[in-house]
Design a protein around this motif. Structure first.
Motif, PDB file in Angstrom:
ATOM      1  N   ILE A  19      56.313  56.037  36.802  1.00  0.00           N
ATOM      2  CA  ILE A  19      56.034  56.252  38.219  1.00  0.00           C
ATOM      3  C   ILE A  19      57.200  55.721  39.044  1.00  0.00           C
ATOM      4  O   ILE A  19      57.944  54.850  38.590  1.00  0.00           O
ATOM      5  N   LYS A  20      57.344  56.230  40.240  1.00  0.00           N
ATOM      6  CA  LYS A  20      58.448  55.808  41.105  1.00  0.00           C
ATOM      7  C   LYS A  20      58.044  54.638  41.993  1.00  0.00           C
ATOM      8  O   LYS A  20      58.830  53.741  42.233  1.00  0.00           O
ATOM      9  N   ASN A  21      56.827  54.661  42.506  1.00  0.00           N
ATOM     10  CA  ASN A  21      56.364  53.608  43.408  1.00  0.00           C
ATOM     11  C   ASN A  21      55.532  52.589  42.636  1.00  0.00           C
ATOM     12  O   ASN A  21      54.330  52.745  42.480  1.00  0.00           O
ATOM     13  N   ILE A  22      56.201  51.559  42.177  1.00  0.00           N
ATOM     14  CA  ILE A  22      55.544  50.540  41.358  1.00  0.00           C
ATOM     15  C   ILE A  22      54.671  49.651  42.232  1.00  0.00           C
ATOM     16  O   ILE A  22      55.101  49.179  43.280  1.00  0.00           O
ATOM     17  N   SER A  23      53.447  49.414  41.773  1.00  0.00           N
ATOM     18  CA  SER A  23      52.559  48.455  42.426  1.00  0.00           C
ATOM     19  C   SER A  23      52.651  47.139  41.659  1.00  0.00           C
ATOM     20  O   SER A  23      52.486  47.110  40.439  1.00  0.00           O
ATOM     21  N   TYR A  24      52.911  46.076  42.375  1.00  0.00           N
ATOM     22  CA  TYR A  24      52.990  44.757  41.751  1.00  0.00           C
ATOM     23  C   TYR A  24      51.642  44.045  41.762  1.00  0.00           C
ATOM     24  O   TYR A  24      51.519  42.933  41.274  1.00  0.00           O
ATOM     25  N   GLU A  25      50.633  44.688  42.300  1.00  0.00           N
ATOM     26  CA  GLU A  25      49.303  44.092  42.377  1.00  0.00           C
ATOM     27  C   GLU A  25      48.748  43.675  41.012  1.00  0.00           C
ATOM     28  O   GLU A  25      48.195  42.576  40.891  1.00  0.00           O
ATOM     29  N   PRO A  26      48.870  44.491  39.955  1.00  0.00           N
ATOM     30  CA  PRO A  26      48.365  44.037  38.650  1.00  0.00           C
ATOM     31  C   PRO A  26      49.074  42.772  38.156  1.00  0.00           C
ATOM     32  O   PRO A  26      48.449  41.892  37.570  1.00  0.00           O
ATOM     33  N   TYR A  27      50.358  42.661  38.399  1.00  0.00           N
ATOM     34  CA  TYR A  27      51.134  41.482  38.001  1.00  0.00           C
ATOM     35  C   TYR A  27      50.656  40.254  38.773  1.00  0.00           C
ATOM     36  O   TYR A  27      50.421  39.189  38.189  1.00  0.00           O
ATOM     37  N   ILE A  28      50.490  40.412  40.077  1.00  0.00           N
ATOM     38  CA  ILE A  28      50.004  39.324  40.932  1.00  0.00           C
ATOM     39  C   ILE A  28      48.609  38.889  40.482  1.00  0.00           C
ATOM     40  O   ILE A  28      48.336  37.694  40.336  1.00  0.00           O
ATOM     41  N   ARG A  29      47.743  39.849  40.250  1.00  0.00           N
ATOM     42  CA  ARG A  29      46.368  39.564  39.810  1.00  0.00           C
ATOM     43  C   ARG A  29      46.388  38.797  38.480  1.00  0.00           C
ATOM     44  O   ARG A  29      45.691  37.797  38.318  1.00  0.00           O
ATOM     45  N   ASN A  30      47.203  39.239  37.528  1.00  0.00           N
ATOM     46  CA  ASN A  30      47.249  38.582  36.232  1.00  0.00           C
ATOM     47  C   ASN A  30      47.830  37.172  36.309  1.00  0.00           C
ATOM     48  O   ASN A  30      47.343  36.262  35.640  1.00  0.00           O
ATOM     49  N   LEU A  31      48.851  36.977  37.114  1.00  0.00           N
ATOM     50  CA  LEU A  31      49.397  35.625  37.290  1.00  0.00           C
ATOM     51  C   LEU A  31      48.344  34.690  37.882  1.00  0.00           C
ATOM     52  O   LEU A  31      48.178  33.558  37.414  1.00  0.00           O
TER      53      LEU A  31
END
Length: 184
Positions: free
Chosen positions: A59-71
């Protein structure tokens, strides 16, 4: 970062009061670029579902929300399990904007949650001689990394003046080769 959450719960659930040092995985930079991110079935990066897809779509528009949620989940699980948590930046050499972005997110989350953050980014970016590729250490890199980790955590390994550190040598200062047994 799905696997670290599982490992923390399953392997450290009865280790209250112990110290956990989590070095952020570089693979997250690529996983977040996959359509299903951590739930992708990509043959290289699948950790939750079977690794069956050799043609994953990016995908071109990466969402960092899953990374933030996991951290945040890792931090909360460690609090619940009463683990002393240190998080290190993704360790790499050279210039990588995806790694830099993830490190900045982690740095901010750790700061907001009063979690110790060991930041290797500036130090290692100019030390390519410690790596055999962008993210994997040579033996000298391992030693340098371990020394910095120890220097950052040793203060938390003492309680009321009593040393809470046990050292176990598994390999007599030699490079591990095929014929060396781990027990040596």
């Amino acid at each position: 970062m799905r696997n670290p959450i599982n490992v923390i719960i399953n392997k450290l659930g009865n280790k209250q009061g112990k110290t956990l040092i989590l070095t952020l995985p570089s693979n997250d930079a690529y996983v977040l670029g996959l359509k299903e991110n951590y739930f992708s079935d990509d043959w290289r990066y699948a950790s939750v579902v079977p690794a069956s897809n050799k043609n994953s779509s990016l995908i071109k528009n990466i969402s960092y929300e899953p990374y933030i949620r996991n951290l945040n989940m890792i931090i909360e699980v460690c609090k619940l399990l009463q683990l002393k948590l240190f998080i290190t930046s993704i360790v790499y050499t050279g210039i990588n904007l995806r790694f830099k972005t993830l490190n900045e997110i982690a740095r901010n989350i750790c700061n907001e949650n009063n979690v110790s953050f060991i930041d290797f980014e500036d130090d290692f970016s100019n030390r390519s001689y410690l790596f055999y590729d962008e993210v994997h250490f040579l033996p000298e890199g391992c030693e340098y990394y371990a020394k910095i980790i120890f220097d950052n955590v040793k203060g938390s390994l003492y309680t009321d003046g009593v040393n809470k550190l046990d050292i176990y040598r598994i390999c007599k200062d030699s490079i591990i080769k095929e014929k060396i047994l781990w027990s040596e």
